[in-house]
Scaffold this motif. Structure first.
Motif, PDB file in Angstrom:
ATOM      1  N   ILE A  23       0.857  -1.190   0.000  1.00 20.81           N
ATOM      2  CA  ILE A  23       0.000   0.000   0.000  1.00 20.81           C
ATOM      3  C   ILE A  23       0.886   1.230   0.000  1.00 20.81           C
ATOM      4  N   ARG A  24       0.575   2.161  -0.912  1.00 22.67           N
ATOM      5  CA  ARG A  24       1.356   3.403  -0.978  1.00 22.67           C
ATOM      6  C   ARG A  24       0.416   4.599  -0.917  1.00 22.67           C
ATOM      7  N   LEU A  25       0.779   5.571  -0.097  1.00 22.22           N
ATOM      8  CA  LEU A  25       0.094   6.866  -0.088  1.00 22.22           C
ATOM      9  C   LEU A  25       0.912   7.778  -0.994  1.00 22.22           C
ATOM     10  N   LEU A  26       0.360   8.133  -2.135  1.00 24.55           N
ATOM     11  CA  LEU A  26       1.124   8.872  -3.137  1.00 24.55           C
ATOM     12  C   LEU A  26       1.003  10.381  -2.994  1.00 24.55           C
ATOM     13  N   GLY A  27       0.107  10.851  -2.093  1.00 22.16           N
ATOM     14  CA  GLY A  27      -0.073  12.286  -1.942  1.00 22.16           C
ATOM     15  C   GLY A  27      -0.790  12.881  -3.135  1.00 22.16           C
ATOM     16  N   PHE A  28      -0.602  14.181  -3.331  1.00 19.39           N
ATOM     17  CA  PHE A  28      -1.224  14.868  -4.467  1.00 19.39           C
ATOM     18  C   PHE A  28      -0.528  14.428  -5.754  1.00 19.39           C
ATOM     19  N   VAL A  29      -1.309  14.003  -6.722  1.00 17.77           N
ATOM     20  CA  VAL A  29      -0.776  13.600  -8.025  1.00 17.77           C
ATOM     21  C   VAL A  29      -1.421  14.492  -9.082  1.00 17.77           C
ATOM     22  N   PRO A  30      -0.621  15.373  -9.719  1.00 19.52           N
ATOM     23  CA  PRO A  30      -1.208  16.225 -10.761  1.00 19.52           C
ATOM     24  C   PRO A  30      -1.717  15.369 -11.913  1.00 19.52           C
ATOM     25  N   ASN A  31      -2.849  15.770 -12.482  1.00 16.44           N
ATOM     26  CA  ASN A  31      -3.451  15.033 -13.596  1.00 16.44           C
ATOM     27  C   ASN A  31      -3.634  13.549 -13.269  1.00 16.44           C
ATOM     28  N   ALA A  32      -4.175  13.277 -12.094  1.00 13.86           N
ATOM     29  CA  ALA A  32      -4.332  11.895 -11.632  1.00 13.86           C
ATOM     30  C   ALA A  32      -5.122  11.051 -12.626  1.00 13.86           C
ATOM     31  N   ALA A  33      -6.114  11.642 -13.290  1.00 13.07           N
ATOM     32  CA  ALA A  33      -6.945  10.879 -14.233  1.00 13.07           C
ATOM     33  C   ALA A  33      -6.106  10.270 -15.354  1.00 13.07           C
ATOM     34  N   GLU A  34      -5.017  10.933 -15.708  1.00 11.78           N
ATOM     35  CA  GLU A  34      -4.146  10.418 -16.770  1.00 11.78           C
ATOM     36  C   GLU A  34      -3.408   9.155 -16.344  1.00 11.78           C
ATOM     37  N   LYS A  35      -3.330   8.905 -15.060  1.00 11.80           N
ATOM     38  CA  LYS A  35      -2.613   7.737 -14.538  1.00 11.80           C
ATOM     39  C   LYS A  35      -3.516   6.502 -14.430  1.00 11.80           C
ATOM     40  N   LEU A  36      -4.829   6.686 -14.613  1.00 10.00           N
ATOM     41  CA  LEU A  36      -5.772   5.583 -14.423  1.00 10.00           C
ATOM     42  C   LEU A  36      -5.445   4.368 -15.292  1.00 10.00           C
ATOM     43  N   CYS A  37      -4.937   4.601 -16.495  1.00  8.85           N
ATOM     44  CA  CYS A  37      -4.644   3.496 -17.416  1.00  8.85           C
ATOM     45  C   CYS A  37      -3.547   2.571 -16.884  1.00  8.85           C
ATOM     46  N   GLU A  38      -2.826   2.999 -15.856  1.00 12.15           N
ATOM     47  CA  GLU A  38      -1.764   2.174 -15.280  1.00 12.15           C
ATOM     48  C   GLU A  38      -2.299   1.173 -14.254  1.00 12.15           C
ATOM     49  N   TYR A  39      -3.617   1.222 -13.982  1.00  8.90           N
ATOM     50  CA  TYR A  39      -4.211   0.402 -12.926  1.00  8.90           C
ATOM     51  C   TYR A  39      -5.202  -0.601 -13.482  1.00  8.90           C
ATOM     52  N   ASP A  40      -5.527  -1.607 -12.645  1.00 11.43           N
ATOM     53  CA  ASP A  40      -6.435  -2.684 -13.038  1.00 11.43           C
ATOM     54  C   ASP A  40      -7.832  -2.526 -12.442  1.00 11.43           C
ATOM     55  N   ILE A  41      -7.909  -1.936 -11.240  1.00  8.19           N
ATOM     56  CA  ILE A  41      -9.177  -1.833 -10.501  1.00  8.19           C
ATOM     57  C   ILE A  41      -9.195  -0.492  -9.785  1.00  8.19           C
ATOM     58  N   PHE A  42     -10.383   0.139  -9.739  1.00  8.72           N
ATOM     59  CA  PHE A  42     -10.551   1.371  -8.978  1.00  8.72           C
ATOM     60  C   PHE A  42     -11.412   1.064  -7.761  1.00  8.72           C
ATOM     61  N   LEU A  43     -11.012   1.585  -6.602  1.00  5.92           N
ATOM     62  CA  LEU A  43     -11.718   1.348  -5.343  1.00  5.92           C
ATOM     63  C   LEU A  43     -12.092   2.678  -4.706  1.00  5.92           C
ATOM     64  N   LEU A  44     -13.364   2.812  -4.315  1.00  5.99           N
ATOM     65  CA  LEU A  44     -13.791   3.986  -3.551  1.00  5.99           C
ATOM     66  C   LEU A  44     -14.604   3.505  -2.342  1.00  5.99           C
ATOM     67  N   PRO A  45     -13.973   3.465  -1.151  1.00  7.50           N
ATOM     68  CA  PRO A  45     -14.604   2.892   0.035  1.00  7.50           C
ATOM     69  C   PRO A  45     -15.332   3.916   0.919  1.00  7.50           C
ATOM     70  N   SER A  46     -15.919   4.938   0.323  1.00  7.78           N
ATOM     71  CA  SER A  46     -16.501   6.062   1.078  1.00  7.78           C
ATOM     72  C   SER A  46     -17.572   5.634   2.074  1.00  7.78           C
ATOM     73  N   ILE A  47     -17.660   6.425   3.150  1.00  7.71           N
ATOM     74  CA  ILE A  47     -18.724   6.288   4.137  1.00  7.71           C
ATOM     75  C   ILE A  47     -19.847   7.261   3.783  1.00  7.71           C
ATOM     76  N   LYS A  48     -19.467   8.465   3.332  1.00  5.91           N
ATOM     77  CA  LYS A  48     -20.404   9.486   2.854  1.00  5.91           C
ATOM     78  C   LYS A  48     -19.889   9.956   1.508  1.00  5.91           C
ATOM     79  N   GLU A  49     -20.798  10.228   0.572  1.00  2.55           N
ATOM     80  CA  GLU A  49     -20.358  10.612  -0.761  1.00  2.55           C
ATOM     81  C   GLU A  49     -21.508  11.276  -1.502  1.00  2.55           C
ATOM     82  N   GLY A  50     -21.163  12.230  -2.356  1.00  4.95           N
ATOM     83  CA  GLY A  50     -22.144  12.786  -3.276  1.00  4.95           C
ATOM     84  C   GLY A  50     -22.118  11.954  -4.539  1.00  4.95           C
TER      85      GLY A  50
END
Length: 178
Positions: A61-88
Motif C-alpha cells: 500500500i502506498r500513499l502517493l499524496g497529491f498527483v497532478p493530472n491523476a486521471a491520466e494515470k488511471l490506465c496504469e491500474y487494473d481496478i478502482f476502489l472507492l470505500p466512502s462512508i459518505k459521498e455525493g
C-alpha cells in the motif's frame, strides 16, 4: 512465457474520515496478489501511514499524496476502489469509468446512481473491509468480469455524463425551479 503480475488497485480520495480509507487498508490484509495506491492529501495522512505500518503492509500500500493530472494515470491500474462512508456523486468514479476501469465502491450517497452491482461495478456496504476484500478478490480472479463491468461503466459514463448533457440538465433544473 506467462509472468504473474500483481493487480494494481487505485483509490483517488481526500484523506478524510468520509472516504473510509481505513477500511480499504484493512481489506488489503485479505487481498493477495495486489497492491493499493492511494492518491490524495488530507488530515488523516499520518494516521493512515501508521495503520499501514502496523498492518505490515507497507510493501503493498502506498500513499502517493497529491498527483497532478491523476486521471491520466488511471490506465496504469487494473481496478478502482472507492470505500466512502459518505459521498455525493464522485467525479473519480466518472474518471475511472471513462478509463474503462472496473470499480468497487460502497453503496452510499450518489454512488449507486453510477454503479449498479454486478452490471457497472461491484457495490459493497460501507465500513466493511471483508466485503471490500471479497469484491476485490472477485475482480482479481475474473479478468472477463473486470473487462465486462469496466466496459459497461465506460458506456454509461460516456452516454449519461457528457459535458453537454450535464449542462443541459443543470440549466433545465434552474429553469424549472426559478
Amino acid at each position: 512465457l506467462y509472468s504473474h503480475r500483481r493487480m494494481k488497485i487505485l483509490t483517488i480520495a481526500e484523506l478524510t474520515n468520509n472516504k473510509g480509507l481505513e477500511y480499504a487498508i484493512e481489506a488489503m490484509r485479505e487481498v493477495h496478489d495486489a497492491t493499493l495506491d492511494i492518491m490524495g492529501v488530507g488530515e488523516l495522512r499520518i494516521d493512515l501511514e501508521l495503520r499501514i505500518r502496523n498492518y505490515e503492509l507497507g510493501n503493498g500500500i502506498r500513499l502517493l499524496g497529491f498527483v497532478p493530472n491523476a486521471a491520466e494515470k488511471l490506465c496504469e491500474y487494473d481496478i478502482f476502489l472507492l470505500p466512502s462512508i459518505k459521498e455525493g456523486l464522485p467525479y473519480t468514479i466518472l474518471e475511472a469509468g471513462q478509463a474503462g476501469l472496473p470499480v468497487v465502491a460502497t453503496n452510499v450517497g450518489g454512488i449507486p446512481d453510477l454503479i449498479k452491482d454486478g452490471m457497472t461495478g461491484l457495490l459493497v456496504p460501507p465500513k466493511d473491509p471483508h466485503a471490500i476484500a471479497l469484491a476485490l478478490q472477485r475482480f482479481i480472479a475474473d479478468p472477463a468480469l473486470r473487462t465486462r463491468l469496466g466496459s459497461a461503466l465506460r458506456e454509461k459514463v460516456l452516454r449519461d455524463f457528457t459535458k453537454e448533457r450535464m449542462i443541459t440538465e443543470t440549466l433545465r433544473l434552474y429553469r424549472h425551479n426559478y
